[in-house]
Design a protein around this motif. Structure first.
Motif, short mmCIF file in Angstrom:
data_model
loop_
_atom_site.label_atom_id
_atom_site.label_comp_id
_atom_site.label_asym_id
_atom_site.label_seq_id
_atom_site.Cartn_x
_atom_site.Cartn_y
_atom_site.Cartn_z
N ILE A 51 -103.72 -15.30 10.15
CA ILE A 51 -104.21 -16.67 10.36
C ILE A 51 -105.66 -16.82 9.89
O ILE A 51 -105.98 -17.69 9.07
CB ILE A 51 -104.09 -17.07 11.84
CG1 ILE A 51 -102.61 -17.15 12.24
CG2 ILE A 51 -104.77 -18.42 12.09
CD1 ILE A 51 -102.36 -17.28 13.73
N LEU B 155 -107.48 -18.53 6.37
CA LEU B 155 -108.43 -19.64 6.51
C LEU B 155 -109.82 -19.29 5.97
O LEU B 155 -110.57 -20.18 5.57
CB LEU B 155 -108.54 -20.02 7.99
CG LEU B 155 -107.29 -20.64 8.63
CD1 LEU B 155 -107.51 -20.85 10.13
CD2 LEU B 155 -106.93 -21.96 7.96
N ALA C 131 -101.06 -11.24 13.66
CA ALA C 131 -101.26 -12.70 13.70
C ALA C 131 -102.72 -13.06 13.42
O ALA C 131 -103.01 -13.98 12.65
CB ALA C 131 -100.83 -13.24 15.06
#
Length: 442
Positions: free
Chosen positions: A169, A173, A165
């Motif tokens: 994530i 970004l 995760a």
């Protein structure tokens, strides 16, 4: 079909968690090194991960038909036995105890050791000793009882998802240091497209391994007709998405040449995304995840020779049946699995071991796909709570994929394939020889 007393208490959420927990292991972090090398380009790397997921979904949906029709303890071994007879079922059990589970433990222990050396900047000469120490420690933990081994599995399951995760994530970004186009699909200039596609697809299969065990929960589902195919499709689709996205992050974070052949690629990418300290923390999460994956294969693996010995199908069965006095763990079977795993650590590399276990297990997976067609014809009246959707197209895709994986291994890694076939074939004289001796014993 007899239900063997299984309680139907599992709903869709539990089934989905089981599917994802079974399949997601160490391969998601470490097969990028092999896949990028074989595929030769960034966009073909992503495509073979997607293709591997589609093949796995078709395979899971196909096996689920047998899982709901034959919901017996033993899973794939029971499907093979029901369709082809006891000798073939024994061969699958033999392959699992001699190759599949020990090779998984050995390969992941080597990976654990590699990451540990990279994290703490230890001497490379410690690779095999640390791998042996890792595999041995997990075996000893499991000797404390199934409850302890199960607790380790629960704790590490959480850590399995955290680094994935975080990398996905924050990696999406963060600014992309590397840029590449998704189309047109192409291999490296010195590689043929179809060779790169086939080799790359084969390399992904270890990360998707575990789907064959998904059907074993069929007898415990409240609504197997609805929940099993949904859990397989949703679970494997989510896994495919996770694999494609995390590899996209790897490819946009590090140059392709830094990923190819680099078993520390996930740690290097994490360091690039989070900095030195953050990268090390994510690497610790990956280490815990790998330790949990080894624990899962150890916990399950030692029970395969025990189960074969319990039915007196092995020489020295009385020894393989022995349990620890207090915790009732099959310790002789566990020591045997550890012994084979240590030999594999000494002889093989991560990719060599994972390619071998994928090859031998897909022999039997392909037989199971064919079993769906055989039983549809042989026993049309069989109660099938769930039937594979899109029959016969979906099983044919699974079968074609299985044949492709086997042929690709034979053509590109003949020596490895012959060793795998040889070790598998040893099981037949062992089975018939032991049966003959039993019949002669008064």
């Amino acid at each position: 079909m007899e239900q063997n007393g299984l309680k139907r208490e599992m709903g869709l959420a539990s089934a989905l968690a089981t599917v994802m927990g079974t399949v997601i292991g160490g391969g998601v972090f470490f097969k990028v090194a092999s896949v990028t090398t074989k595929a030769g380009s960034a966009n073909l790397t992503l495509f073979v991960w997607l293709l591997g997921g589609i093949l796995t979904i078709c395979a899971g949906l196909t096996v689920a038909e047998l899982a709901t029709a034959i919901p017996q303890t033993g899973g794939a071994i029971k499907y093979i036995e029901y369709t082809y007879g006891k000798p073939w079922a024994f061969l699958l059990g033999w392959v699992q105890m001699l190759i599949y589970f020990p090779a998984n433990v050995a390969a992941l222990s080597i990976i654990f050791s590699t990451q540990l050396i990279n994290l703490f900047q230890l001497a490379p000469s410690l690779l095999i000793p640390l791998a042996i120490l890792c595999g041995t420690s997990i075996t000893l933990i499991n000797f404390l009882g199934a409850r302890v081994g199960g607790a380790v599995q629960v704790v590490t399951l959480v850590f399995k998802l955290i680094p994935i995760a975080l990398i996905v994530i924050f990696g999406l970004l963060a600014p992309a240091p590397v840029h590449f186009s998704l189309l047109p699909l192409a291999a490296a200039p010195h590689q043929g497209f179809w060779t790169a596609l086939g080799s790359g697809l084969l390399a992904t299969m270890f990360a998707y391994d575990g789907w064959l065990n998904v059907g074993s929960i069929a007898g415990e589902l409240k609504r197997p007709q609805r929940d099993l195919p949904l859990a397989i499709v949703l679970g494997l689709a989510l896994i495919t998405l996770i694999y494609v996205v995390i590899n996209f992050v790897f490819l946009r974070t590090l140059p392709l040449t830094d990923l190819q052949g680099n078993l520390n690629a996930a740690a290097d990418a994490a360091q690039q995304i989070f900095g030195m300290l953050g990268g090390k923390l994510v690497t610790i999460g990956i280490l815990i995840s790998v330790y949990g994956a080894i624990n899962g294969f150890t916990l399950t693996g030692m029970r395969v020779p025990f189960a074969l010995a319990y039915e007196d199908q092995l020489p020295l069965s009385k020894y393989f049946q022995r349990l620890t006095p207090r915790t009732k763990v099959p310790y002789v079977a566990g020591l045997f699995e550890l012994f084979v795993a240590i030999i594999m650590m000494l002889l093989g590399s991560f990719d060599l071991l994972t390619d071998m276990l994928v090859f031998v297990i897909w022999i039997f997976s392909t037989m199971i796909f064919v079993a769906v067609f055989i039983l549809r014809r042989r026993e049309p009246e069989m109660v099938r709570p769930y039937k594979v959707p899109g029959y016969p197209v979906v099983p044919l895709i699974a079968f074609a994929g299985g044949v492709f994986i086997l042929l690709e291994t034979l053509f590109t890694q003949l020596g490895l394939a012959l060793v795998g076939l040889g070790l598998t074939a040893i099981g037949l004289p062992l089975y018939y020889g032991h049966k003959w001796l039993k019949n002669r014993t008064p």
